[in-house]
Design a protein around this motif. Structure first.
Motif, PDB file in Angstrom:
ATOM      1  N   TRP A 190       0.751  -1.311  -0.045  1.00 25.43           N
ATOM      2  CA  TRP A 190      -0.025   0.102  -0.005  1.00 25.43           C
ATOM      3  C   TRP A 190       0.794   1.317   0.012  1.00 25.43           C
ATOM      4  O   TRP A 190       0.770   2.182  -0.654  1.00 25.43           O
ATOM      5  N   ALA A 191       1.791   1.278   0.809  1.00 18.69           N
ATOM      6  CA  ALA A 191       2.769   2.448   1.154  1.00 18.69           C
ATOM      7  C   ALA A 191       3.529   2.565  -0.471  1.00 18.69           C
ATOM      8  O   ALA A 191       3.580   3.831  -1.081  1.00 18.69           O
ATOM      9  N   ILE A 193      -6.090   3.434  -5.186  1.00 18.00           N
ATOM     10  CA  ILE A 193      -7.471   3.035  -4.460  1.00 18.00           C
ATOM     11  C   ILE A 193      -7.680   1.759  -5.058  1.00 18.00           C
ATOM     12  O   ILE A 193      -8.266   0.953  -4.423  1.00 18.00           O
ATOM     13  N   ILE A 194      -7.435   1.305  -6.510  1.00 17.50           N
ATOM     14  CA  ILE A 194      -7.890  -0.028  -6.823  1.00 17.50           C
ATOM     15  C   ILE A 194      -6.929  -1.099  -6.237  1.00 17.50           C
ATOM     16  O   ILE A 194      -7.436  -2.028  -5.778  1.00 17.50           O
ATOM     17  N   VAL A 195      -5.597  -0.550  -5.927  1.00 18.66           N
ATOM     18  CA  VAL A 195      -4.798  -1.458  -5.036  1.00 18.66           C
ATOM     19  C   VAL A 195      -5.219  -1.552  -3.745  1.00 18.66           C
ATOM     20  O   VAL A 195      -5.297  -2.583  -3.368  1.00 18.66           O
ATOM     21  N   PHE A 196      -5.565  -0.698  -3.220  1.00 20.06           N
ATOM     22  CA  PHE A 196      -6.008  -0.816  -1.681  1.00 20.06           C
ATOM     23  C   PHE A 196      -7.297  -1.545  -1.609  1.00 20.06           C
ATOM     24  O   PHE A 196      -7.275  -2.474  -0.779  1.00 20.06           O
ATOM     25  N   LEU A 197      -8.196  -1.623  -2.597  1.00 17.24           N
ATOM     26  CA  LEU A 197      -9.283  -2.434  -2.418  1.00 17.24           C
ATOM     27  C   LEU A 197      -9.099  -3.865  -2.799  1.00 17.24           C
ATOM     28  O   LEU A 197      -9.411  -4.694  -2.184  1.00 17.24           O
ATOM     29  N   GLY A 215       2.263   7.917 -13.117  1.00 17.69           N
ATOM     30  CA  GLY A 215       2.460   8.452 -11.619  1.00 17.69           C
ATOM     31  C   GLY A 215       1.128   9.271 -11.384  1.00 17.69           C
ATOM     32  O   GLY A 215       0.599   8.991 -10.185  1.00 17.69           O
ATOM     33  N   PHE A 216       0.392  10.153 -12.058  1.00 17.49           N
ATOM     34  CA  PHE A 216      -0.721  10.692 -11.771  1.00 17.49           C
ATOM     35  C   PHE A 216      -2.021   9.611 -11.584  1.00 17.49           C
ATOM     36  O   PHE A 216      -2.813   9.699 -10.604  1.00 17.49           O
ATOM     37  N   TRP A 217      -1.766   8.594 -12.674  1.00 20.36           N
ATOM     38  CA  TRP A 217      -2.968   7.448 -12.352  1.00 20.36           C
ATOM     39  C   TRP A 217      -3.016   6.926 -11.180  1.00 20.36           C
ATOM     40  O   TRP A 217      -3.908   6.544 -10.793  1.00 20.36           O
ATOM     41  N   PHE A 218      -1.798   6.423 -10.963  1.00 19.29           N
ATOM     42  CA  PHE A 218      -1.426   5.846  -9.403  1.00 19.29           C
ATOM     43  C   PHE A 218      -2.154   6.737  -8.436  1.00 19.29           C
ATOM     44  O   PHE A 218      -2.718   6.159  -7.257  1.00 19.29           O
ATOM     45  N   ALA A 219      -1.702   8.205  -8.395  1.00 19.89           N
ATOM     46  CA  ALA A 219      -2.181   8.911  -7.387  1.00 19.89           C
ATOM     47  C   ALA A 219      -3.725   9.059  -7.082  1.00 19.89           C
ATOM     48  O   ALA A 219      -4.212   9.347  -6.314  1.00 19.89           O
ATOM     49  N   GLN A 220      -4.514   8.964  -8.546  1.00 24.24           N
ATOM     50  CA  GLN A 220      -5.776   9.522  -8.497  1.00 24.24           C
ATOM     51  C   GLN A 220      -6.670   8.038  -8.469  1.00 24.24           C
ATOM     52  O   GLN A 220      -7.670   8.148  -7.747  1.00 24.24           O
ATOM     53  N   GLN A 221      -5.909   7.087  -9.197  1.00 23.70           N
ATOM     54  CA  GLN A 221      -6.940   5.726  -9.297  1.00 23.70           C
ATOM     55  C   GLN A 221      -6.178   4.728  -8.917  1.00 23.70           C
ATOM     56  O   GLN A 221      -6.914   3.821  -8.140  1.00 23.70           O
ATOM     57  N   GLY A 222      -4.959   4.271  -9.308  1.00 20.73           N
ATOM     58  CA  GLY A 222      -4.456   3.130  -9.027  1.00 20.73           C
ATOM     59  C   GLY A 222      -4.215   2.717  -7.319  1.00 20.73           C
ATOM     60  O   GLY A 222      -4.505   1.770  -7.116  1.00 20.73           O
TER      61      GLY A 222
END
Length: 95
Positions: free
Chosen positions: A34-35, A69-73, A60-67
């Motif tokens: 997660w980190a 969250i998806i990985v966290f779920l 990088g922006f995609w990970f900050a905004q979407q990725g």
């Protein structure tokens, strides 16, 4: 306390210790992933990921905004699945 009772208590203690060590290991692995995804890819490594395009924006922006969250779920579902399996292995599953 008989020798038999003492032996069972030691076995239970070892089983409890093994269960909690496995539980903490799963939690630590999940937190590191997660980190890495949220802070690492979304902030620290964002300039390095800028050249890779995903969905019309840089990675990088995609990970900050979407990725992240998806990985966290995905980590939530992984943790629930793995803990259910661990509970069955140690005989502490819910009924």
């Amino acid at each position: 306390m008989t020798d038999h009772t003492s032996h069972n208590a030691q076995d239970a203690s070892k089983s409890d210790k093994g269960y909690w060590e496995a539980n903490v290991r799963i939690i630590l692995i999940s937190l590191v992933i997660w980190a890495l995804v949220s802070f690492g890819f979304g902030i620290l490594l964002r300039p390095a990921l800028a050249g890779i395009s995903v969905g019309g924006t840089d990675l990088g922006f995609w990970f900050a905004q979407q990725g992240s969250i998806i990985v966290f779920l995905a980590l939530i579902f992984f943790y629930a699945w793995r803990m259910n399996k661990l509970d069955r292995e140690y005989g502490v599953e819910e009924e």
